[in-house]
Design an enzyme around this catalytic site. Structure first.
Site, PDB file in Angstrom:
ATOM      1  N   ASP A 338       0.710  -1.327   0.063  1.00 32.86           N
ATOM      2  CA  ASP A 338      -0.041   0.196  -0.011  1.00 32.86           C
ATOM      3  C   ASP A 338       0.827   1.294  -0.037  1.00 32.86           C
ATOM      4  O   ASP A 338       0.319   2.260  -0.452  1.00 32.86           O
ATOM      5  CB  ASP A 338      -0.830  -0.070   1.184  1.00 32.86           C
ATOM      6  CG  ASP A 338      -0.207  -0.239   2.612  1.00 32.86           C
ATOM      7  OD1 ASP A 338       0.980  -0.666   2.464  1.00 32.86           O
ATOM      8  OD2 ASP A 338      -0.816   0.310   3.606  1.00 32.86           O
ATOM      9  N   ARG A 342       5.828   4.233   5.852  1.00 33.61           N
ATOM     10  CA  ARG A 342       5.553   4.300   7.034  1.00 33.61           C
ATOM     11  C   ARG A 342       5.701   2.850   7.949  1.00 33.61           C
ATOM     12  O   ARG A 342       6.241   2.155   7.364  1.00 33.61           O
ATOM     13  CB  ARG A 342       4.182   4.972   7.604  1.00 33.61           C
ATOM     14  CG  ARG A 342       2.975   4.140   6.837  1.00 33.61           C
ATOM     15  CD  ARG A 342       1.692   4.962   6.911  1.00 33.61           C
ATOM     16  NE  ARG A 342       0.483   3.867   6.280  1.00 33.61           N
ATOM     17  CZ  ARG A 342      -0.415   4.725   5.771  1.00 33.61           C
ATOM     18  NH1 ARG A 342      -0.421   5.804   5.545  1.00 33.61           N
ATOM     19  NH2 ARG A 342      -1.265   3.884   5.079  1.00 33.61           N
ATOM     20  N   ASP A 343       5.081   2.803   9.191  1.00 31.39           N
ATOM     21  CA  ASP A 343       5.099   1.566   9.633  1.00 31.39           C
ATOM     22  C   ASP A 343       3.955   0.607   9.235  1.00 31.39           C
ATOM     23  O   ASP A 343       3.318  -0.082  10.196  1.00 31.39           O
ATOM     24  CB  ASP A 343       5.160   1.622  11.232  1.00 31.39           C
ATOM     25  CG  ASP A 343       3.834   2.422  11.620  1.00 31.39           C
ATOM     26  OD1 ASP A 343       3.088   2.940  10.672  1.00 31.39           O
ATOM     27  OD2 ASP A 343       3.410   2.638  12.876  1.00 31.39           O
ATOM     28  N   GLU A 344       4.001   0.186   8.028  1.00 31.51           N
ATOM     29  CA  GLU A 344       3.103  -0.584   7.214  1.00 31.51           C
ATOM     30  C   GLU A 344       3.487  -1.395   6.140  1.00 31.51           C
ATOM     31  O   GLU A 344       4.143  -2.575   6.444  1.00 31.51           O
ATOM     32  CB  GLU A 344       1.785   0.161   6.977  1.00 31.51           C
ATOM     33  CG  GLU A 344       0.555  -0.591   6.581  1.00 31.51           C
ATOM     34  CD  GLU A 344      -0.812   0.319   6.373  1.00 31.51           C
ATOM     35  OE1 GLU A 344      -1.370  -0.311   5.950  1.00 31.51           O
ATOM     36  OE2 GLU A 344      -0.761   1.587   6.872  1.00 31.51           O
ATOM     37  N   ASP A 351      -5.829  -2.598  -2.526  1.00 31.48           N
ATOM     38  CA  ASP A 351      -4.967  -1.631  -3.431  1.00 31.48           C
ATOM     39  C   ASP A 351      -4.336  -2.647  -4.456  1.00 31.48           C
ATOM     40  O   ASP A 351      -4.465  -2.031  -5.814  1.00 31.48           O
ATOM     41  CB  ASP A 351      -3.834  -1.262  -2.673  1.00 31.48           C
ATOM     42  CG  ASP A 351      -4.222  -0.425  -1.440  1.00 31.48           C
ATOM     43  OD1 ASP A 351      -4.725  -1.072  -0.569  1.00 31.48           O
ATOM     44  OD2 ASP A 351      -3.620   0.660  -1.290  1.00 31.48           O
ATOM     45  N   TRP A 404     -11.415  -5.981  -1.396  1.00 29.69           N
ATOM     46  CA  TRP A 404     -10.193  -6.522  -1.015  1.00 29.69           C
ATOM     47  C   TRP A 404      -9.856  -7.905  -1.141  1.00 29.69           C
ATOM     48  O   TRP A 404      -9.021  -8.069  -2.065  1.00 29.69           O
ATOM     49  CB  TRP A 404      -9.921  -6.140   0.748  1.00 29.69           C
ATOM     50  CG  TRP A 404      -9.291  -4.939   0.822  1.00 29.69           C
ATOM     51  CD1 TRP A 404      -8.319  -4.403   1.365  1.00 29.69           C
ATOM     52  CD2 TRP A 404     -10.238  -3.457   0.738  1.00 29.69           C
ATOM     53  NE1 TRP A 404      -8.331  -3.186   1.305  1.00 29.69           N
ATOM     54  CE2 TRP A 404      -9.570  -2.662   1.084  1.00 29.69           C
ATOM     55  CE3 TRP A 404     -11.630  -3.201   0.327  1.00 29.69           C
ATOM     56  CZ2 TRP A 404      -9.731  -1.307   1.100  1.00 29.69           C
ATOM     57  CZ3 TRP A 404     -11.880  -1.825   0.296  1.00 29.69           C
ATOM     58  CH2 TRP A 404     -11.435  -0.774   0.629  1.00 29.69           C
ATOM     59  N   GLU A 611      -2.252   8.990  -0.927  1.00 32.31           N
ATOM     60  CA  GLU A 611      -3.289   8.192  -0.436  1.00 32.31           C
ATOM     61  C   GLU A 611      -4.570   8.815  -0.319  1.00 32.31           C
ATOM     62  O   GLU A 611      -5.664   8.395  -0.668  1.00 32.31           O
ATOM     63  CB  GLU A 611      -2.883   7.728   0.883  1.00 32.31           C
ATOM     64  CG  GLU A 611      -3.995   6.863   1.864  1.00 32.31           C
ATOM     65  CD  GLU A 611      -3.364   6.368   3.027  1.00 32.31           C
ATOM     66  OE1 GLU A 611      -3.991   5.469   3.532  1.00 32.31           O
ATOM     67  OE2 GLU A 611      -2.403   7.014   3.546  1.00 32.31           O
ATOM     68  N   HIS A 632       1.108   6.162  -2.595  1.00 27.59           N
ATOM     69  CA  HIS A 632      -0.039   5.217  -2.297  1.00 27.59           C
ATOM     70  C   HIS A 632      -0.646   5.112  -3.617  1.00 27.59           C
ATOM     71  O   HIS A 632      -1.523   5.926  -4.133  1.00 27.59           O
ATOM     72  CB  HIS A 632      -0.939   5.803  -1.339  1.00 27.59           C
ATOM     73  CG  HIS A 632      -1.608   4.801  -0.617  1.00 27.59           C
ATOM     74  ND1 HIS A 632      -0.970   4.396   0.735  1.00 27.59           N
ATOM     75  CD2 HIS A 632      -2.661   3.916  -0.297  1.00 27.59           C
ATOM     76  CE1 HIS A 632      -1.412   3.667   1.557  1.00 27.59           C
ATOM     77  NE2 HIS A 632      -2.771   3.177   0.766  1.00 27.59           N
TER      78      HIS A 632
END
Length: 728
Positions: A338, A342-344, A351, A404, A611, A632
């Site tokens: 995605d 960041r912390d992802e 997506d 999804w 995003e 994103h």
């Protein structure tokens, strides 16, 4: 694979959660060597050196898979690197395995219960006399901590050239299953481009910033000397704030730092086990003179051949297209993530499926998706649900969210359309069926209403901007997607020679139920009427009066003057309009420069897709710190409309991989010319149009051995290979 399945998994006797573990083995080549191959993989990510020289160009090997079920093995030809006395050294960092998403302890099961890394390898030596020798990983390998004294996918790394482990030890066995090993299935990740630093900025706060001019995924190679003992720090960020200061709050808990402990000698440094998403870096505790030539951004992503190109007379649209390409580069790093910063950085299924069509225009993504979809099938629950992210980091029995989980049908089908990959359809068929049957068990009278869903994520229908999933009715979205995925399953079954009559009946019943519950007189009922609702009803072929539903959609857009769709509606919005005669409205939307629009971010200086439609506002303030990625790619799905409707290059489902091409461009008076091409499995397809003196000239190129249907305002033409021109 040759011999690695006979090797032993090994680990360090020291548990170090965020360290480089360095495994070393010395050996002799005893006779006339003919060939030497090294097979290697790790729980974590690894690099290999032989006699001090780096082996291969693979970055972040072996990539990210469902570690409990599948792990890729890379085989390297190392014949030319060997001499009589040799040392192989393999450094292993935690990579994707050693990090809990935002520190969430519920992910512990995903990491096999403990946050530690392990290695398995086999070096096979083939001699001229026909004999061979295999050096396996086992307890004879030496283990020590490496100079990356900390390495973490989200927080970054610390490199200390002064560090030498005082206590090298012998490796110990790590219990793990060798049966999960497989030859590399996906594209390897490599260093792709080198971008020199563009500008040094001193911010109002007095910060020293280096700007690379492009938001990207990768890392910085830097030259440094410094004073012995001092620790220089690089912070990574995507944007500057409204005052022009360094901004990184949108990275949330990810520290995203590169730390270098100076020893007084000059070094050129880059990481072995980390990557970052950034355009800007902030230098802290940097005693060297800051020079542009000392900093280079290295772009890292999966090795994909560029296949698509698009340009037109609008420089703003060209910049938007540029941003789509860079969004795909930044998020196609082994898994379709995605976001990269960041912390992802997770393989979100939603997506991936909304963007997959655009992805397959831009790059050759067949092998990339073969690997990721194999992980998706491996992670699917026995009762049919698809986790929200693949690999399934959370390892909990969540239900499936519409739009999804539909990656299980949409992505394999797109691989078939783009590359004629029938084998992937056959491999995915049972998975598709299980998913559709799960939906049926979660439905009442044809309406999918017994599951939780993300909805039209980040849409603009909600008055409360903090409510990301409020807007279009979720049961409406879910049922529409059930109808869409059922259609794909039916096509897939018929392609594989199976009887799909039962699924056809259930799909038809669901269409009737959808119309009865959500529609009236060919229009979405007022209480459900949103741009996304109307878009899905017409684009998925659900409405019994497409013309009336499309008119309703057009009215919803023109009345407010802009789009209001989120992740679910946006990919299909322009298609729904142009396919039903509202070409001008579609162009109004894509050419709009004010918020909300695709070009608003371009006007604000974006170099990737955001995003949020208003990730950064007109005054430079931010939408939020909680969920505000500036790389994103989901809204970049608009590129498939640019290829397919502006340029008019579409695939014929009955003749996939562009064996038969459908040319049907839509023009607009505000655009003077368009050029696009796609390098397909059957050759280079081109489309071009330009407006001059009240006429439009169209030029289409059909590869050798292919045919095409050309649809223009004055009629339809069937053509063969060659270049064909028309003036209308």
């Amino acid at each position: 694979m040759k011999n690695i399945t006979n090797a032993q998994w090994i680990k360090s006797p020291k548990l170090c959660k965020e360290c480089e573990i360095r495994y070393t083995k010395s050996f002799e080549v005893k006779k006339d060597l003919v060939s030497a191959s090294l097979e290697a993989t790790a729980l974590g990510v690894y690099v290999v050196d032989i006699n001090g020289e780096r082996v291969g160009d693979y970055v972040l090997a072996p990539g990210w898979t469902a570690y409990q079920k599948r792990l890729q093995v890379e085989t390297y030809d190392v014949t030319a690197m060997l001499k009589e006395n040799n040392t192989v050294s393999i450094g292993v960092g935690p990579g994707w395995k050693g990090r809990y998403f935002t520190g969430n302890e519920r992910c512990a099961g995903y990491f096999l219960g403990v946050r530690e890394t392990a290695l398995i390898a086999a070096l096979t030596l083939e001699y001229a006399d026909g004999t061979s020798e295999v050096i396996y990983t086992d307890g004879s390998w030496t283990v020590e901590l490496g100079k990356f004294i900390s390495t973490d996918l989200y927080n970054g790394y610390t490199y200390d050239p002064n560090f030498v482990d005082a206590e090298p030890m012998k490796a110990v066995a790590f219990p793990h299953n060798n049966k999960i090993l497989l030859d590399r299935q996906g594209e390897k990740v490599i260093e792709q481009e080198r971008i020199p630093a563009k500008e040094i900025i001193i911010t109002p706060k007095g910060e020293t910033i280096v700007d690379f001019g492009q938001n990207l995924t990768g890392y910085v190679e830097f030259k440094i000397k410094g004073s012995k003992g001092e620790t220089a720090v690089i912070h990574h960020g995507e944007v500057l704030d409204a005052q022009g200061n360094f901004y990184r709050d949108n990275l949330r808990s990810a520290k995203a730092q590169a730390r270098f402990v100076c020893d007084g000698e000059e070094h050129i440094c880059k990481p072995d086990f980390d990557f970052f998403g950034f355009r800007y870096i902030k230098l802290e505790n940097w005693s060297d003179e800051v020079k542009l030539e000392n900093f280079t951004a290295i772009v890292v992503h999966s090795e994909m051949k560029r296949t698509g190109h698009f340009e037109c007379s609008s420089e703003m649209l060209n910049k938007l297209y540029h941003n789509v390409i860079w969004g795909q580069k930044g998020n196609y790093l082994d898994v379709p993530t995605d976001c990269p910063q960041r912390d992802e950085r997770l393989g979100w299924t939603g997506d991936a499926q909304v963007f997959v069509k655009a992805a397959a225009y831009n790059f050759d993504v067949e092998r990339f998706f073969i690997k990721w979809l194999a992980d998706l099938r491996a992670e699917q629950r026995p009762w049919g649900t698809i986790p929200h992210v693949i690999p399934d980091l959370f390892d909990v029995d969540e239900n499936s969210s519409a739009a999804w989980a539909d990656a299980v049908t949409v992505c394999p089908w797109q691989m078939y359309l783009s590359y004629a990959n029938k084998d992937l359809i056959a491999e995915s068929l049972d998975s598709m069926k299980n998913y559709i049957e799960y939906i049926e068990n979660s439905s009442v009278d044809g309406i999918w209403c017994k599951s939780w869903h993300f909805g039209d994520w980040l849409n603009l229908d909600a008055s409360d901007v903090g409510k990301c999933d409020i807007g279009t009715n979720k049961d409406l979205i879910a049922t529409a997607y059930y109808i869409y995925s059922s259609e794909i399953l039916i096509k897939a079954m018929e392609l594989c020679g199976e009887d799909a009559s039962e699924y056809k009946t259930k799909r038809e019943n669901s269409i009737i139920a959808f119309r009865n519950m959500f529609m009236e007189n060919g229009r979405v009922k007022p209480e459900y009427a949103t741009q996304t609702a109307a878009t899905l009803a017409v684009h998925f072929g659900i409405s019994d009066n497409a013309a009336e539903t499309a008119k309703q959609l057009n009215d919803l857009v023109t009345e407010c003057g802009h789009l209001k769709t989120g992740f679910v509606g946006t990919p299909y919005l322009l298609h729904a309009l142009t396919d039903n005669g509202y070409v001008k409205t579609a162009y109004d939307l894509i050419l709009r420069e004010d918020y909300p629009s695709w070009l608003f971010s371009v006007r604000m200086g974006a170099t990737t897709i955001w995003e949020h439609w208003d990730g950064m506002r007109e005054d430079g303030t931010m939408w939020s710190t909680e969920m505000n990625s500036f790389n994103h790619y989901a809204y970049g799905a608009v590129a498939d409309w640019m290829y397919g409707d502006m340029a008019g290059i579409k695939v014929d489902e009955k003749n996939p991989a562009y064996k038969h091409i459908l040319f049907k461009p839509y023009t607009d008076s505000r655009i003077d010319w368009v050029k696009a091409s796609v390098d397909t499995r059957n050759g280079l397809v081109k489309s071009e149009w330009k407006r001059e003196n009240g006429k439009t000239t169209y030029i289409f190129t059909v590869p050798e051995g292919c045919t095409a249907t050309v649809t223009l305002p004055d009629g339809e033409y069937e053509v063969g290979a060659g270049t064909h021109s028309y003036i209308v």
